[in-house]
Each structure stands twice: as C-alpha cells, then as structure tokens.
Design an enzyme around this catalytic site. Sequence first.
Site, PDB file in Angstrom:
ATOM      1  N   LYS A 112      46.129  12.046  96.033  1.00  0.00           N
ATOM      2  CA  LYS A 112      46.638  12.292  94.683  1.00  0.00           C
ATOM      3  C   LYS A 112      47.812  11.370  94.330  1.00  0.00           C
ATOM      4  CE  LYS A 112      44.574  16.753  94.358  1.00  0.00           C
ATOM      5  NZ  LYS A 112      43.923  16.895  95.668  1.00  0.00           N
TER       6      LYS A 112
HETATM    7  C1  LIG Z   1      42.641  17.320  95.799  1.00  0.00           C
HETATM    8  C2  LIG Z   1      42.026  17.037  97.116  1.00  0.00           C
HETATM    9  C3  LIG Z   1      40.626  17.000  97.264  1.00  0.00           C
HETATM   10  C4  LIG Z   1      39.681  17.312  96.126  1.00  0.00           C
HETATM   11  O1  LIG Z   1      39.726  16.336  95.117  1.00  0.00           O
HETATM   12  P1  LIG Z   1      39.197  16.667  93.649  1.00  0.00           P
HETATM   13  O2  LIG Z   1      39.566  15.509  92.829  1.00  0.00           O
HETATM   14  O3  LIG Z   1      39.900  17.924  93.237  1.00  0.00           O
HETATM   15  O4  LIG Z   1      37.730  16.863  93.763  1.00  0.00           O
HETATM   16  C5  LIG Z   1      40.126  16.657  98.504  1.00  0.00           C
HETATM   17  N1  LIG Z   1      40.944  16.408  99.550  1.00  0.00           N
HETATM   18  C6  LIG Z   1      42.270  16.454  99.437  1.00  0.00           C
HETATM   19  C7  LIG Z   1      43.098  16.205 100.642  1.00  0.00           C
HETATM   20  C8  LIG Z   1      42.857  16.757  98.227  1.00  0.00           C
HETATM   21  O5  LIG Z   1      44.187  16.791  98.116  1.00  0.00           O
END
Ligand SMILES: *Cc1c(COP(=O)(O)O)cnc(C)c1O
Length: 468
Positions: A112
């Site tokens: 993120k």
């Molecule tokens: C947020 C997240 C996901 C999922 O991603 P999305 O965009 O919500 O599908 C998978 N793995 C990790 C470590 C995350 O932080």
Amino acid sequence: MRYVSTRGAAPALAFDDVLLAGLARDGGLYVPEAWPVLTADDLRSLAGCDYAETATRVLAPFVDGAIAEDDLAAIVADAYRDFAHAAVVPLKQLGPNQWLMELFHGPTLAFKDLALQVVGRLFDHVLARRSRRVTIVGATSGDTGSAAMEACRDRAAIDVFILFPEGERVSEVQRRQMTTIDAPNVHAIAVRGTFDDCQDLVKAMFNDIPFRDRHGLSAVNSINWARIAAQVAYYVWAAVALGAPGRGISFAVPTGNFGNVLAAHAARHMGLPIVDLAIGTNRNDILARFLETGSLSIGTVEPSLSPSMDIQVSSNFERLLFELHDRDGTALARAMADFRRDGTLTLSPEQWRRARAGFAGHRLDDAGTLAEIRRVWETTGEIIDPHSAIAVSTARACHADRSVPMVALASAHPAKFPDAVERATGIRPRLPERLADLLERPERMTVLPNDLAVIEAFVADHSERVAA
Ligand SMILES: *Cc1c(COP(=O)(O)O)cnc(C)c1O
C-alpha cells in the site's frame, strides 16, 4: 480526462477533484471515462527508466494536466526516494519463468505504500493550492491504516482517522504500526466489530452529506482512484522488465478489496500485454466462488493467517461490475441495491463469461498457506509472508503457458507476520533496522463501539471544521 461514477448519478470530475472526493456523491466509485492508451512504442520507451520515471509516465494521462507535469514528477520522485531497495519493486526469480515482485520496501512494509506515498503528497499539493483542509477517514484490516497514516502524518492540512477491527484480526506488528505513530493529526480507532463493519461505518460517514461537508471528508482507502492509478505503474514496470511489448506477462495477485488486481485490469485495458490475471484468496473466497458460479454471495468473515485479505465485500469489485454492466450506472445502482438487500448478486451468463475470460481464481486455506511458505523457503531460500504465499501458490496453479513469465505479487514483508512465518519455517523474521524498536514504542489508540453516531462524534471532536 474526466471521471464518472459507477452509479451514474454524480457529476463527472477531473483528477484532482476525484482525488479529494474519494467516494462519489451517489455512493458510486469514480472510474476514468475512457482508458488512457499505452502503445508498444510507449512501452519500449520505458525500458531502462527508473521506477519513479515509469510511475510518472503511467500517472500522467490519469492526472491529465490537473497537476503540472514537473510537479507530478517531483512528487513521485519524492514518494519513492526512501524505499529501502534501489529498484523500489525488485523482481526475484523463484523458478522457471516464475517471479516474485517485492512490493514491501516502503515505510510500512506493505504494497500500500506504493500508492499512498504518492497519494499523501498529491493531497498536500492540491490542498495547498486550494488553501483547503480535509479529514481523511478510512477502514483497514491491517495495512492500509498504517500506510495512510505514514503518508499523511504531520501534514498541516489533513486530519486522519483510521478504523480497524479490535482484537485478533490485525497482527501485533500491523496494529503497532498504526498506534505508535506520534503525530497529532493521526488517530487510530479500534472498533468493536469486523473489518466489514469498519468499512460500512466509513461508507455511512460519506453518505451523511452534512457531516461529510462539515468536516471535508475524504478517503485514501482503495476506493480512491488515485491509488489505483499509482498501482498501475508496477505492473507496467514488471512487464517492461520481463520483455513487454515483445512478450506477454501474467500476474497472480493476493486479493482482498480488489484494488491491487483492479490496477492490473486497468493496465490491461490500457494496452499492457497481460495474458492471465489470477486472483488469490484465502478462506474468505467470495471472489473465487464468484468466478466458479457467476454469483456473488456474502458469507461471514473468517479470520485467517492473511488478515489483509479477510474481506467478504470487496469494495473495488464494483468497478469491474460497472464494466460488466456495460458502464450503465443506473443498472449497476439497481444491482448493488439488490445485493445489499439480498446478500447475493447473480450475473447473466454473458457477464459471467466475460468475468471468467478476464480473471482466474484460486483459494488457499491456512494449512496450505503454511505449506507454501515452507515450500518456497525450502526450494529457494526466500522467506515470504502469508499473503505473498497465497500469490505464489496462485501463480503456480494458474501458470497455464510456461513460456509466459508469471509474476506473483509479494504484498507484505515477512516480519509483519512473524508468527505464521515461524510456524512454517522455524525462523522468526526480523524487522528491518528502521522498525527494530517497534515493539517497545508506546501505543496510542481509542476503542469505540460499532456505532455511527459515536464514531462521528469522535471525528467531530478531533478534527477542524472546514468551510463547505
Ligand atoms: C491490502 C493487502 C492485500 C489486498 O489488496 P487489495 O487491493 O485490497 O485486494 C493483500 N496483501 C496485503 C499484505 C495487503 O496489505
């Protein structure tokens, strides 16, 4: 470039307005009116570019003049400057034509950061230009919260409130990454409820228009289009590194709210030669079941070893549904209302066929996740986290054409989930140096009930009112 709402009843906006708006006023999500195009020449010209340059070039048509190109380039370069790896998103080989793209070298050790480090700076830039301030509210099942807080900390024009489910579902490292940020504009709220409750509370605050206007509400969770746009860059980067446009590429994406994989879908629309796009899920497998049956049906959220994917209603999925409804916002608004009421949404055979043509699905339970972490460690020496393990397993299950490179997305650093990794391998992964004292830092959070009025009152008490 204008952006339209998936529910067809909100005004079309430019990039900077979409950035600040988050959710559209009709309850829909903003999507570009038309997809920017990446030609084969564009892709060839990206060979040898560094990551920030690639990301700037990918973002530019989405921003489309709403921010001056020089400013955009400076913002993006600044966003990735402190990543812990010179390649920003390094690719590692795991096997014959099998790759791992590490998306966890940012400040909070999860993918993120790739989007939010850019989005926090974009907010700053646009707000300063308008002499405005905003209140960011978001829901997190773990990683969005800390990434949003890190991206917005100490920024004068922003207050941040992050809701997360209290209790076991968020790992200790994830929680501490939110509760140890010592910045007066950042608030961690533990809600007595599930992640979906948190997400519903955030949506309800946005749908409370007077409240929303009074506090200048804005979102940085993955419903914000700017995040999706920023994520398109690493798909382009990997494809170019592995031979695009001359060669196709496939991806396996560990999926929760459908934001990451939606960026891949956007890249494909733009012209990136993506062959297969595989969605990995844990036991919360609504998306895998959807691909199997053509029907979305909500179950209850079950805790797993990959808490960032413990989601039933993937908010970004609406953007795919919008396309499957041929961009008819009125029809989609009706379908979403039915889905809310009945807990199921069944597509027509033709819509289902199109969904299956675009995506493959794979699910892995906790036992399988531990086995996969162990297998990767034994066969390659790499230690991976549970979310990344689901991606690698999905990549192996869905690698139909071995001549096409298959890239599994490693979405978190293994030290974010040390218990699971230790169970699988006997090795306790260590936090990187800059976070080494995380477990000793003092925590700061507020526990609140799953009650909209209480949450709104807290936000009102801890943020500055803005003139509407
Ligand atoms: C947020 C997240 C996901 C999922 O991603 P999305 O965009 O919500 O599908 C998978 N793995 C990790 C470590 C995350 O932080």
